[in-house]
Design a protein around this motif. Structure first.
Motif, mmCIF file in Angstrom:
data_model
loop_
_atom_site.group_PDB
_atom_site.id
_atom_site.type_symbol
_atom_site.label_atom_id
_atom_site.label_comp_id
_atom_site.label_asym_id
_atom_site.label_seq_id
_atom_site.Cartn_x
_atom_site.Cartn_y
_atom_site.Cartn_z
ATOM 1 N N SER A 54 0.814 -1.217 0.000
ATOM 2 C CA SER A 54 0.000 0.000 0.000
ATOM 3 C C SER A 54 0.848 1.268 0.000
ATOM 4 O O SER A 54 0.317 2.356 -0.240
ATOM 5 N N PHE A 55 2.139 1.133 0.255
ATOM 6 C CA PHE A 55 3.051 2.289 0.215
ATOM 7 C C PHE A 55 3.909 2.286 -1.048
ATOM 8 O O PHE A 55 4.932 2.966 -1.103
ATOM 9 N N VAL A 67 6.847 4.747 -1.994
ATOM 10 C CA VAL A 67 6.535 6.106 -2.463
ATOM 11 C C VAL A 67 5.673 6.860 -1.446
ATOM 12 O O VAL A 67 5.114 7.900 -1.762
ATOM 13 N N GLY A 68 5.537 6.327 -0.242
ATOM 14 C CA GLY A 68 4.772 7.033 0.781
ATOM 15 C C GLY A 68 3.276 6.766 0.680
ATOM 16 O O GLY A 68 2.834 5.658 0.384
ATOM 17 N N LEU A 69 2.484 7.802 0.898
ATOM 18 C CA LEU A 69 1.026 7.677 1.009
ATOM 19 C C LEU A 69 0.304 7.926 -0.312
ATOM 20 O O LEU A 69 -0.892 8.243 -0.300
ATOM 21 N N ASP A 70 0.994 7.791 -1.420
ATOM 22 C CA ASP A 70 0.377 8.086 -2.715
ATOM 23 C C ASP A 70 -0.863 7.223 -2.960
ATOM 24 O O ASP A 70 -1.891 7.716 -3.445
ATOM 25 N N ALA A 71 -0.803 5.925 -2.630
ATOM 26 C CA ALA A 71 -1.946 5.040 -2.857
ATOM 27 C C ALA A 71 -3.141 5.453 -2.003
ATOM 28 O O ALA A 71 -4.302 5.349 -2.436
ATOM 29 N N TYR A 72 -2.884 5.930 -0.798
ATOM 30 C CA TYR A 72 -3.982 6.363 0.075
ATOM 31 C C TYR A 72 -4.614 7.655 -0.445
ATOM 32 O O TYR A 72 -5.835 7.820 -0.349
ATOM 33 N N TYR A 73 -3.819 8.552 -0.988
ATOM 34 C CA TYR A 73 -4.381 9.758 -1.599
ATOM 35 C C TYR A 73 -5.261 9.393 -2.785
ATOM 36 O O TYR A 73 -6.363 9.938 -2.969
ATOM 37 N N ARG A 74 -4.787 8.468 -3.603
ATOM 38 C CA ARG A 74 -5.591 8.036 -4.756
ATOM 39 C C ARG A 74 -6.853 7.307 -4.312
ATOM 40 O O ARG A 74 -7.911 7.440 -4.936
ATOM 41 N N LEU A 75 -6.729 6.533 -3.238
ATOM 42 C CA LEU A 75 -7.903 5.803 -2.733
ATOM 43 C C LEU A 75 -9.003 6.769 -2.310
ATOM 44 O O LEU A 75 -10.168 6.617 -2.705
ATOM 45 N N GLN A 276 -4.716 -1.976 -10.206
ATOM 46 C CA GLN A 276 -4.200 -0.936 -9.322
ATOM 47 C C GLN A 276 -3.976 -1.574 -7.955
ATOM 48 O O GLN A 276 -4.714 -1.324 -7.003
ATOM 49 N N MET A 277 -2.941 -2.396 -7.891
ATOM 50 C CA MET A 277 -2.706 -3.197 -6.694
ATOM 51 C C MET A 277 -2.430 -2.340 -5.466
ATOM 52 O O MET A 277 -2.848 -2.681 -4.354
ATOM 53 N N ALA A 278 -1.752 -1.234 -5.631
ATOM 54 C CA ALA A 278 -1.443 -0.373 -4.488
ATOM 55 C C ALA A 278 -2.718 0.217 -3.892
ATOM 56 O O ALA A 278 -2.894 0.248 -2.666
ATOM 57 N N VAL A 279 -3.629 0.681 -4.752
ATOM 58 C CA VAL A 279 -4.897 1.236 -4.265
ATOM 59 C C VAL A 279 -5.732 0.132 -3.602
ATOM 60 O O VAL A 279 -6.341 0.342 -2.543
#
Length: 308
Positions: A54-55, A67-75, A276-279
């Motif tokens: 997730s990071f 890459v940090g919280l990028d996936a959480y921002y996109r989520l 979009q595995m990270a999201v």
């Protein structure tokens, strides 16, 4: 002047245990070791792996560069995610409250020592023995306007009858509630019935001697004593509501549109369908945090009661 010499303290030697005794002590650990290792790797190991993904910027395949919280921002920028949270709130509140109310009501009726109790208990418990896929498929047939309840009423002469919740975007989420409540109410009934049978009958007899009506006995004595059962039922139902997936897929497929999207279906869709595995991993972490927020206070209250 005579001196008294200290008597040496002799510690008795521990008797040596035989091979059979040592094997009896080690056998449970040996038997449980494979299960413990599998659980450690395939449950907690994959949880940590999901948190790590997730990071990252993983898409169709895992990428291990953080890459940090990028996936959480996109989520949290996805409209589908907000729809999933909204549907989970509707489904969770109705599912938990209706299962609890219906289960408690049936348990109180069963606690009256009715003659057919031995027959009725398996009937109420039977839906829980079915898989969610079977339940969803059966209710999909039953609620389908073209071949289920609506068509049956039309064939019986009630032409104005209409029940199209399954294809109605505003009402489809409630079909999930109906199917879920039907399946889990019997299980909750069994929990409450066990709790009712564990209450000391002398307390109830004393209240009856004092002239307390039946409703007041249940409201002021019996139901408050069922607090641990209420808490256990809430934990189980909340956990089932958050991770509901197969029931939704079998009944509505998440549709019509995204009308019955839940976090579990969102996670699967973004991980395995939209690449979009990270999201998807971020949404899984959000679900894990939701379950943790429910279970941790429960464990804390249980441990505190045991210590006190």
């Amino acid at each position: 002047m005579t001196t008294i010499e200290p008597v040496p303290i002799v510690t008795p030697e521990r008797p040596r245990r035989s091979f059979t005794e040592r094997l009896g002590t080690l056998l449970p650990k040996i038997v449980l070791a494979p299960s413990f290792a599998i659980t450690l790797i395939f449950v907690y190991g994959f949880i940590l792996w999901t948190v790590y993904l997730s990071f990252t910027r993983s898409r169709i395949l895992p990428v291990y560069d953080l890459v940090g919280l990028d996936a959480y921002y996109r989520l949290w920028s996805q409209p589908n995610w907000y729809m999933a949270i909204k549907n989970l709130a509707i489904f969770g509140v109705l599912y938990i409250s209706l299962c609890t109310a219906i289960g408690l009501f049936i348990a109180i009726l069963m606690d009256q020592r009715i003659r057919a109790e031995g027959l009725l208990r398996p009937i109420f418990l039977y839906p829980m023995a079915l898989s969610f896929v079977v339940t969803g498929t059966a209710w999909k047939w039953f609620l389908n306007p073209g071949l289920g309840l609506e068509k049956t009423m039309h064939n019986l002469g009630w032409e104005s009858f209409k029940f199209d919740w399954l294809i109605n975007t505003d009402m489809a989420i409630y079909t999930i509630v109906i199917a879920g409540v039907w399946q889990a109410s019997g299980f909750v009934m069994a929990m409450f019935l066990a709790g009712l049978r564990g209450i000391d009958g002398e307390i109830i007899k004393a209240a009856q001697i004092d002239g307390a009506p039946v409703f007041a006995i249940y409201r002021r004595i019996i139901i408050p004593m069922l607090r641990p059962v209420f808490l256990s039922a809430f934990i189980v139902l909340a956990h089932m509501a958050i991770k509901s997936y197969d029931l939704v897929i079998a009944l509505t497929g998440g549709g019509p549109g995204n009308a019955t999207e839940l976090p579990s279906t969102f996670m699967y869709s973004y991980t395995f369908t939209r690449s979009q595995m990270a999201v998807g991993s971020a949404s899984a972490v959000m679900m894990l945090m939701g379950i943790t927020a429910i279970i941790v206070p429960y464990l804390y209250s249980e441990l505190r009661e045991k210590r006190s």
